[in-house]
Design a protein around this motif. Sequence first.
Motif, PDB file in Angstrom:
ATOM      1  N   PHE A 109     -66.413-123.045   3.738  1.00  0.00           N
ATOM      2  CA  PHE A 109     -65.979-123.146   2.221  1.00  0.00           C
ATOM      3  C   PHE A 109     -66.690-123.763   1.517  1.00  0.00           C
ATOM      4  N   PHE A 110     -68.209-123.804   1.099  1.00  0.00           N
ATOM      5  CA  PHE A 110     -68.773-124.401   0.595  1.00  0.00           C
ATOM      6  C   PHE A 110     -68.737-124.869  -0.954  1.00  0.00           C
ATOM      7  N   SER A 111     -68.128-126.354  -0.614  1.00  0.00           N
ATOM      8  CA  SER A 111     -67.983-126.808  -1.698  1.00  0.00           C
ATOM      9  C   SER A 111     -69.217-128.266  -2.516  1.00  0.00           C
ATOM     10  N   THR A 112     -68.698-128.109  -3.633  1.00  0.00           N
ATOM     11  CA  THR A 112     -68.949-128.805  -5.452  1.00  0.00           C
ATOM     12  C   THR A 112     -67.941-130.263  -5.434  1.00  0.00           C
ATOM     13  N   ALA A 113     -67.234-129.939  -4.451  1.00  0.00           N
ATOM     14  CA  ALA A 113     -66.086-131.426  -5.221  1.00  0.00           C
ATOM     15  C   ALA A 113     -66.256-132.309  -5.459  1.00  0.00           C
ATOM     16  N   VAL A 114     -66.488-132.541  -6.761  1.00  0.00           N
ATOM     17  CA  VAL A 114     -66.397-134.338  -7.613  1.00  0.00           C
ATOM     18  C   VAL A 114     -65.294-136.060  -7.107  1.00  0.00           C
ATOM     19  N   ASN A 115     -64.416-134.622  -6.203  1.00  0.00           N
ATOM     20  CA  ASN A 115     -63.176-136.358  -6.003  1.00  0.00           C
ATOM     21  C   ASN A 115     -62.192-135.315  -5.176  1.00  0.00           C
ATOM     22  N   GLU A 116     -61.410-136.160  -4.225  1.00  0.00           N
ATOM     23  CA  GLU A 116     -61.126-136.009  -3.443  1.00  0.00           C
ATOM     24  C   GLU A 116     -59.635-134.437  -4.017  1.00  0.00           C
ATOM     25  N   GLU A 117     -59.661-134.741  -5.390  1.00  0.00           N
ATOM     26  CA  GLU A 117     -58.454-133.486  -5.566  1.00  0.00           C
ATOM     27  C   GLU A 117     -59.365-132.298  -5.001  1.00  0.00           C
ATOM     28  N   GLU A 118     -60.573-132.079  -6.099  1.00  0.00           N
ATOM     29  CA  GLU A 118     -61.387-130.677  -5.539  1.00  0.00           C
ATOM     30  C   GLU A 118     -61.521-130.994  -4.192  1.00  0.00           C
ATOM     31  N   ALA A 119     -61.555-131.636  -3.860  1.00  0.00           N
ATOM     32  CA  ALA A 119     -61.848-130.795  -2.532  1.00  0.00           C
ATOM     33  C   ALA A 119     -60.244-130.805  -1.452  1.00  0.00           C
ATOM     34  N   VAL A 120     -58.984-131.195  -1.472  1.00  0.00           N
ATOM     35  CA  VAL A 120     -58.331-130.929  -0.922  1.00  0.00           C
ATOM     36  C   VAL A 120     -57.431-129.549  -1.966  1.00  0.00           C
ATOM     37  N   GLU A 121     -57.772-129.237  -3.567  1.00  0.00           N
ATOM     38  CA  GLU A 121     -57.744-127.519  -3.534  1.00  0.00           C
ATOM     39  C   GLU A 121     -58.729-126.620  -2.890  1.00  0.00           C
ATOM     40  N   GLU A 122     -59.690-126.842  -2.878  1.00  0.00           N
ATOM     41  CA  GLU A 122     -60.303-126.456  -1.846  1.00  0.00           C
ATOM     42  C   GLU A 122     -60.290-126.040  -0.380  1.00  0.00           C
ATOM     43  N   ALA A 123     -59.581-126.635   0.405  1.00  0.00           N
ATOM     44  CA  ALA A 123     -59.137-126.507   1.914  1.00  0.00           C
ATOM     45  C   ALA A 123     -57.598-125.878   1.122  1.00  0.00           C
ATOM     46  N   LEU A 124     -56.712-125.951   0.373  1.00  0.00           N
ATOM     47  CA  LEU A 124     -55.325-125.339   0.242  1.00  0.00           C
ATOM     48  C   LEU A 124     -55.607-123.912  -0.213  1.00  0.00           C
ATOM     49  N   TRP A 125     -56.445-123.798  -0.998  1.00  0.00           N
ATOM     50  CA  TRP A 125     -57.393-121.961  -1.298  1.00  0.00           C
ATOM     51  C   TRP A 125     -57.623-121.649  -0.141  1.00  0.00           C
ATOM     52  N   THR A 126     -58.457-122.444   0.743  1.00  0.00           N
ATOM     53  CA  THR A 126     -59.097-121.595   1.758  1.00  0.00           C
ATOM     54  C   THR A 126     -58.257-121.456   3.288  1.00  0.00           C
ATOM     55  N   ALA A 127     -57.406-122.238   2.763  1.00  0.00           N
ATOM     56  CA  ALA A 127     -55.973-122.245   4.230  1.00  0.00           C
ATOM     57  C   ALA A 127     -55.234-120.413   2.909  1.00  0.00           C
ATOM     58  N   ASP A 128     -55.344-120.466   2.332  1.00  0.00           N
ATOM     59  CA  ASP A 128     -54.484-119.311   1.261  1.00  0.00           C
ATOM     60  C   ASP A 128     -54.933-117.871   2.189  1.00  0.00           C
ATOM     61  N   PHE A 129     -56.113-117.708   1.830  1.00  0.00           N
ATOM     62  CA  PHE A 129     -57.011-117.117   1.997  1.00  0.00           C
ATOM     63  C   PHE A 129     -56.627-116.181   3.009  1.00  0.00           C
ATOM     64  N   VAL A 130     -56.829-117.547   4.251  1.00  0.00           N
ATOM     65  CA  VAL A 130     -57.191-117.026   5.623  1.00  0.00           C
ATOM     66  C   VAL A 130     -56.046-116.778   6.687  1.00  0.00           C
ATOM     67  N   ALA A 131     -54.609-116.785   5.416  1.00  0.00           N
ATOM     68  CA  ALA A 131     -53.506-116.974   6.556  1.00  0.00           C
ATOM     69  C   ALA A 131     -53.205-115.888   6.742  1.00  0.00           C
ATOM     70  N   GLY A 132     -53.464-114.759   6.570  1.00  0.00           N
ATOM     71  CA  GLY A 132     -53.407-113.389   7.233  1.00  0.00           C
ATOM     72  C   GLY A 132     -54.306-112.850   8.289  1.00  0.00           C
ATOM     73  N   TYR A 133     -55.214-114.404   8.858  1.00  0.00           N
ATOM     74  CA  TYR A 133     -56.145-113.267   9.544  1.00  0.00           C
ATOM     75  C   TYR A 133     -55.950-114.060  11.252  1.00  0.00           C
ATOM     76  N   PRO A 134     -56.786-113.516  12.001  1.00  0.00           N
ATOM     77  CA  PRO A 134     -55.860-114.240  13.699  1.00  0.00           C
ATOM     78  C   PRO A 134     -57.214-115.768  13.841  1.00  0.00           C
ATOM     79  N   ILE A 135     -57.184-116.444  13.391  1.00  0.00           N
ATOM     80  CA  ILE A 135     -58.136-117.096  13.067  1.00  0.00           C
ATOM     81  C   ILE A 135     -58.019-118.322  14.428  1.00  0.00           C
ATOM     82  N   THR A 136     -59.095-118.438  15.008  1.00  0.00           N
ATOM     83  CA  THR A 136     -58.856-118.902  16.481  1.00  0.00           C
ATOM     84  C   THR A 136     -60.143-119.997  16.612  1.00  0.00           C
ATOM     85  N   TYR A 137     -61.215-119.830  15.692  1.00  0.00           N
ATOM     86  CA  TYR A 137     -62.128-120.929  15.122  1.00  0.00           C
ATOM     87  C   TYR A 137     -61.752-121.545  14.239  1.00  0.00           C
ATOM     88  N   PRO A 138     -63.342-122.623  14.338  1.00  0.00           N
ATOM     89  CA  PRO A 138     -62.788-124.087  13.107  1.00  0.00           C
ATOM     90  C   PRO A 138     -62.895-123.380  11.928  1.00  0.00           C
TER      91      PRO A 138
END
Length: 211
Positions: A109-138
């Motif tokens: 994910f290419f971040s422009t987060a300005v605080n931790e709340e935004e960074a967590v939002e980005e992470a959760l969005w990313t995790a939700d997006f890839v949830a249906g795919y076979p992710i084996t790498y970081p």
Amino acid sequence: NAPQTETETVPDDPGDPQTDGQGIPGDGVGAEASLSEEPSVSADITLGIDVSKWQGRIDWEQAAASGVDFAIIRVGYRTADTGEICEDPYAAYNLQHAAKAGIQLGAYFFSTAVNEEEAVEEALWTADFVAGYPITYPIAYNCEGFLSPDSRMYSTTTGERTRNALAFLGAIEDRGYQAIFHAAAYELTDGVSWDTSQIAAAYPIWVAQYP
């Protein structure tokens, strides 16, 4: 570069903080590497590529046939101006067709987060997006362009950016994925732009280094 099936116009988004190879000044995007001799390859080495919309529509069967073992695929980004989270327009295509070709998947994910709340939002969005795919790498946190006056991150400090990165990585890890931090070598050296020792104590670092 990954092979492309055809020449096409990449969807335009002026808020996309990652560029098409011209690069944000100093970030190394689009730098060309030249080697005086072929590098030695052992059985312990795997070949991977990182891709986004800027590579266009990739022929993943051709990529696999050329020896690509894994791909780190940009799934989204937060715009540099308004701070809106956007899906990379080729993310679903790349994840689906790379997996179909037998290529192992990671994401970033290419971040422009300005605080931790935004960074967590980005992470959760990313995790939700890839949830249906076979992710084996970081899943990687990538944050660049913060020294540009046009970036919403321009006023952030090294400490703030580091805390944002750790917040993203921690949230990704909590969702069951391996988390990894991405930055250019010059940004990491002597803590120029990140608290490198603090990040390295908790997570592996993917170092972008261009000759």
